[in-house]
Design a protein around this motif. Sequence first.
Motif, PDB file in Angstrom:
ATOM      1  N   MET A 339      23.485  32.789  12.550  1.00 57.79           N
ATOM      2  CA  MET A 339      24.633  33.508  13.110  1.00 57.79           C
ATOM      3  C   MET A 339      25.148  32.885  14.400  1.00 57.79           C
ATOM      4  SD  MET A 339      24.009  37.535  12.348  1.00 57.79           S
ATOM      5  CE  MET A 339      22.327  37.578  12.907  1.00 57.79           C
ATOM      6  N   ARG A 340      24.341  32.075  15.072  1.00 58.67           N
ATOM      7  CA  ARG A 340      24.831  31.404  16.288  1.00 58.67           C
ATOM      8  C   ARG A 340      25.983  30.436  15.992  1.00 58.67           C
ATOM      9  NH1 ARG A 340      19.190  31.217  17.899  1.00 58.67           N
ATOM     10  NH2 ARG A 340      18.845  32.639  19.642  1.00 58.67           N
ATOM     11  N   LYS A 341      26.147  30.052  14.737  1.00 55.35           N
ATOM     12  CA  LYS A 341      27.276  29.198  14.373  1.00 55.35           C
ATOM     13  C   LYS A 341      28.602  29.902  14.626  1.00 55.35           C
ATOM     14  CE  LYS A 341      24.836  26.553  10.799  1.00 55.35           C
ATOM     15  NZ  LYS A 341      24.826  26.155   9.369  1.00 55.35           N
ATOM     16  N   PHE A 342      28.566  31.220  14.646  1.00 59.09           N
ATOM     17  CA  PHE A 342      29.777  31.995  14.911  1.00 59.09           C
ATOM     18  C   PHE A 342      30.364  31.634  16.278  1.00 59.09           C
ATOM     19  CE2 PHE A 342      31.818  35.712  16.784  1.00 59.09           C
ATOM     20  CZ  PHE A 342      32.730  36.059  15.807  1.00 59.09           C
ATOM     21  N   ILE A 343      29.520  31.379  17.262  1.00 60.38           N
ATOM     22  CA  ILE A 343      29.989  31.070  18.617  1.00 60.38           C
ATOM     23  C   ILE A 343      30.764  29.759  18.661  1.00 60.38           C
ATOM     24  CG2 ILE A 343      29.257  30.757  21.011  1.00 60.38           C
ATOM     25  CD1 ILE A 343      28.822  33.556  19.961  1.00 60.38           C
ATOM     26  N   ASN A 344      30.375  28.788  17.831  1.00 57.84           N
ATOM     27  CA  ASN A 344      30.988  27.459  17.872  1.00 57.84           C
ATOM     28  C   ASN A 344      32.223  27.331  16.989  1.00 57.84           C
ATOM     29  OD1 ASN A 344      28.925  26.526  19.608  1.00 57.84           O
ATOM     30  ND2 ASN A 344      27.588  26.114  17.845  1.00 57.84           N
ATOM     31  N   LEU A 345      32.596  28.402  16.284  1.00 61.95           N
ATOM     32  CA  LEU A 345      33.801  28.341  15.460  1.00 61.95           C
ATOM     33  C   LEU A 345      35.044  28.447  16.332  1.00 61.95           C
ATOM     34  CD1 LEU A 345      32.720  30.751  12.551  1.00 61.95           C
ATOM     35  CD2 LEU A 345      32.617  28.255  12.571  1.00 61.95           C
ATOM     36  N   ASN A 346      36.181  27.980  15.793  1.00 58.26           N
ATOM     37  CA  ASN A 346      37.422  28.114  16.536  1.00 58.26           C
ATOM     38  C   ASN A 346      37.860  29.583  16.580  1.00 58.26           C
ATOM     39  OD1 ASN A 346      39.120  28.698  14.136  1.00 58.26           O
ATOM     40  ND2 ASN A 346      38.676  26.553  13.611  1.00 58.26           N
ATOM     41  N   GLU A 347      38.812  29.878  17.455  1.00 59.92           N
ATOM     42  CA  GLU A 347      39.173  31.257  17.725  1.00 59.92           C
ATOM     43  C   GLU A 347      39.734  31.965  16.488  1.00 59.92           C
ATOM     44  OE1 GLU A 347      39.315  34.546  20.301  1.00 59.92           O
ATOM     45  OE2 GLU A 347      38.371  32.573  20.457  1.00 59.92           O
ATOM     46  N   SER A 348      40.561  31.281  15.744  1.00 61.41           N
ATOM     47  CA  SER A 348      41.163  31.922  14.567  1.00 61.41           C
ATOM     48  C   SER A 348      40.112  32.224  13.501  1.00 61.41           C
ATOM     49  CB  SER A 348      42.260  31.026  13.993  1.00 61.41           C
ATOM     50  OG  SER A 348      41.725  29.782  13.584  1.00 61.41           O
ATOM     51  N   ARG A 349      39.175  31.302  13.337  1.00 58.86           N
ATOM     52  CA  ARG A 349      38.117  31.528  12.330  1.00 58.86           C
ATOM     53  C   ARG A 349      37.232  32.700  12.743  1.00 58.86           C
ATOM     54  NH1 ARG A 349      36.702  32.533   7.884  1.00 58.86           N
ATOM     55  NH2 ARG A 349      34.757  31.782   7.001  1.00 58.86           N
ATOM     56  N   LYS A 350      36.889  32.798  14.033  1.00 62.25           N
ATOM     57  CA  LYS A 350      36.057  33.908  14.503  1.00 62.25           C
ATOM     58  C   LYS A 350      36.769  35.243  14.313  1.00 62.25           C
ATOM     59  CE  LYS A 350      35.102  31.992  18.524  1.00 62.25           C
ATOM     60  NZ  LYS A 350      34.517  31.765  19.883  1.00 62.25           N
ATOM     61  N   ARG A 351      38.042  35.277  14.618  1.00 60.49           N
ATOM     62  CA  ARG A 351      38.766  36.539  14.458  1.00 60.49           C
ATOM     63  C   ARG A 351      38.934  36.904  12.985  1.00 60.49           C
ATOM     64  NH1 ARG A 351      40.753  38.858  18.860  1.00 60.49           N
ATOM     65  NH2 ARG A 351      40.809  37.643  20.811  1.00 60.49           N
ATOM     66  N   ASN A 352      39.027  35.912  12.130  1.00 57.06           N
ATOM     67  CA  ASN A 352      39.118  36.178  10.699  1.00 57.06           C
ATOM     68  C   ASN A 352      37.819  36.794  10.185  1.00 57.06           C
ATOM     69  OD1 ASN A 352      40.200  36.185   8.086  1.00 57.06           O
ATOM     70  ND2 ASN A 352      39.352  34.152   7.645  1.00 57.06           N
ATOM     71  N   ILE A 353      36.681  36.266  10.626  1.00 58.74           N
ATOM     72  CA  ILE A 353      35.386  36.832  10.237  1.00 58.74           C
ATOM     73  C   ILE A 353      35.237  38.241  10.786  1.00 58.74           C
ATOM     74  CG2 ILE A 353      32.884  36.624  10.579  1.00 58.74           C
ATOM     75  CD1 ILE A 353      33.183  33.628  10.430  1.00 58.74           C
TER      76      ILE A 353
END
Length: 373
Positions: A339-353
């Motif tokens: 789940m720490r991979k969530f931190i390294n995603l771009n902003e749009s991808r994080k908000r989509n998740i």
Amino acid sequence: GYIKLISPINWSVIDVFELEETDITTSLSILKLNVVDSASGTRGLSKDFIGVGTGSHRTEDASTTGSWKIFDIISVVPEVDRPEANHKLKLVTSETSKGPAISICDVSGRFSVVQGQRLFVRQLEGDDTVSPVAFTDTALYSREVKSFENLMLIADSYSSVSLHGFDAEPYRMLKLGNDSLEVNVSAADFIVHDLNLFILIADESGILHLLHYDPEDPNSLQGSKLLRRAVFRNNKHTTHMMCISRQDSLFSLGKTIFQGKSGGVDSVGYEVIGSTDDGALYRVTPISENIYRRLYSVQQQIYDKETHYCGLNPRMNTIGDMSSIMPVISRPILDFDTMRKFINLNESRKRNIALKTGRNSYPEIYRDFIAYA
């Protein structure tokens, strides 16, 4: 073998207690004991002692013997050139037995020792003597014993764990439940969360098992069977586990932890810190139902949508090929390394998740990561 006392000032050895030539240390624990006045029988205030279990290994045709020892750390006048050496080990009492003293821990102000195939509970008296108060038979090789309040778990190398209760009025040991599988346990300890009692065990294959003592569940046969709630493969051999309050843990940000209405340690909860033979540390922390559902959704999306190292499947690594242990894993243990991979995603991808997780869950996910990651 040797028992060495190390100064926290400069990490130097300030005292050494030498064991017998054939003795090795099998267990060492900090014991919080209540010393009983021999004359009046009243129990005094609790005090910290050091409990050591040893085993004597000689030739193959001689049976193994062992002993347990209780040490106190006393203050002494240090040498002029060694001001840090102001404490020494004092042997309070000891006893030799036919079998090795495999494990030792405290329980309700007394201490328990696994000697051979029996567990004895003893009371420390004011004249530096001990009196046995209770005992119970154990399995083949009970390598670890742990306590929480007046509950005790005994971890065995061949028959997994069993849960016992200690009663002081009158003195007795009650067997509450045991695991139905034969697991070669390397370490075990309690996890208490939301008035529920769990047991976390690690086996020699690098798999964590989460067991639940729930007498109200019909599948537990009135508590005689410990229910397996989850398994998790962490690919490491666990050498030791320690249950500690999250309020006192060095691995938790205490100010970010939600406290229940009652406040205090019980509302914050407990977690287990584990150590491995390659020098790593890990922790297993219980979380609330809402946080679990939110983070489980994040984990599933990362499993399915993101690229993983070398094309490996982290889901199969953690819970795959476990049908012989647990046929259906409906609520798996969450893997924060994934789940720490969530931190390294771009902003749009994080908000989509986060949008798929729930409405307005984006700041909640970050709050969960700060409190638990």
